[in-house]
Design a protein around this motif. Structure first.
Motif, PDB file in Angstrom:
ATOM      1  N   LEU A 117      20.887  -0.137  93.758  1.00 18.91           N
ATOM      2  CA  LEU A 117      21.533   0.897  92.951  1.00 18.91           C
ATOM      3  C   LEU A 117      20.610   1.309  91.821  1.00 18.91           C
ATOM      4  N   THR A 168      28.538  -0.112  97.411  1.00 27.14           N
ATOM      5  CA  THR A 168      27.813   1.094  97.824  1.00 27.14           C
ATOM      6  C   THR A 168      28.776   2.193  98.275  1.00 27.14           C
ATOM      7  N   ALA A 211      29.972   3.685  95.059  1.00 24.98           N
ATOM      8  CA  ALA A 211      28.886   4.450  94.426  1.00 24.98           C
ATOM      9  C   ALA A 211      28.627   5.760  95.171  1.00 24.98           C
ATOM     10  N   VAL A 250      25.616   6.752  89.114  1.00 21.36           N
ATOM     11  CA  VAL A 250      25.196   5.599  89.911  1.00 21.36           C
ATOM     12  C   VAL A 250      24.800   6.105  91.296  1.00 21.36           C
ATOM     13  N   ARG A 251      23.569   5.778  91.695  1.00 19.96           N
ATOM     14  CA  ARG A 251      23.035   6.214  92.978  1.00 19.96           C
ATOM     15  C   ARG A 251      22.678   5.028  93.843  1.00 19.96           C
ATOM     16  N   VAL A 252      22.965   5.140  95.138  1.00 14.56           N
ATOM     17  CA  VAL A 252      22.538   4.140  96.113  1.00 14.56           C
ATOM     18  C   VAL A 252      21.115   4.488  96.515  1.00 14.56           C
TER      19      VAL A 252
END
Length: 181
Positions: free
Chosen positions: A20, A49, A52, A177-179
């Motif tokens: 993340l 995930t 996210a 928030v990025r995977v």
């Protein structure tokens, strides 16, 4: 028929992620990178995930921050900036709770663990990042990853001064928030 079943199992399998990227805003400003432990806690990593990727962690505050211990966030139900934060830390996602996936990985500085209620199988969306080692948590909480970049951002997160580490006033938040793979 077997080929169809095999294809469906691949299409419905969770997308594995390496980690993340969390953009933090408030007293702390910057990006935290977390390496997720898919092999250690596959159910928890899939849940995190999924949340996210849906964008549900965006705008969620660090509601419980205890100096020398940890910073907790992830209440996508009650911990969204701009909402009533009086119940932050008491909610989760619409997804079901996850059974414990305890391991022998110790709770060192920078380790990310899943928050839960007294029931070990009650983790859902909330997680915490360790400021310092907390070995008393070993075998009691699921380890899901570790900070690989941005620990100085974690260290700058606004500390809680209220009961049980609750943040008084405007808490820091996860703006996005990025995977990542």
């Amino acid at each position: 028929m077997f080929r169809l079943a095999a294809l469906l199992s691949v299409l419905t399998a969770p997308v594995l992620a390496d980690g993340l990227e969390i953009d933090v805003e408030g007293e702390a400003n910057g990006t935290i990178v977390i390496d997720l432990f898919e092999e250690t806690a596959p159910l928890h990593v899939t849940q995190i995930t999924t949340i996210a990727e849906a964008g549900d962690y965006n705008g969620v505050v660090f509601h419980r921050v205890i100096d020398g211990f940890m910073a907790q966030t992830g209440d996508v139900q009650n911990g969204v900036m701009g909402g009533n934060l009086s119940r932050a830390g008491m909610g989760g996602s619409d997804l079901p709770d996850i059974p414990a996936e305890f391991s022998d990985i110790p709770f060192e500085r920078g380790v990310v663990g899943m928050a839960r209620a007294q029931n070990p199988n009650s983790a859902n969306s909330q997680f915490f990042i360790m400021f310092e080692p907390g070995y008393f948590l070993n075998g009691q909480y699921t380890v899901v990853g570790e900070v690989t970049e941005g620990m100085e951002i974690v260290d700058a997160i606004k500390r809680g001064t209220g009961a049980n580490g609750s943040v008084i006033g405007q808490p820091d938040m996860m703006s996005e928030v990025r995977v990542i793979e």
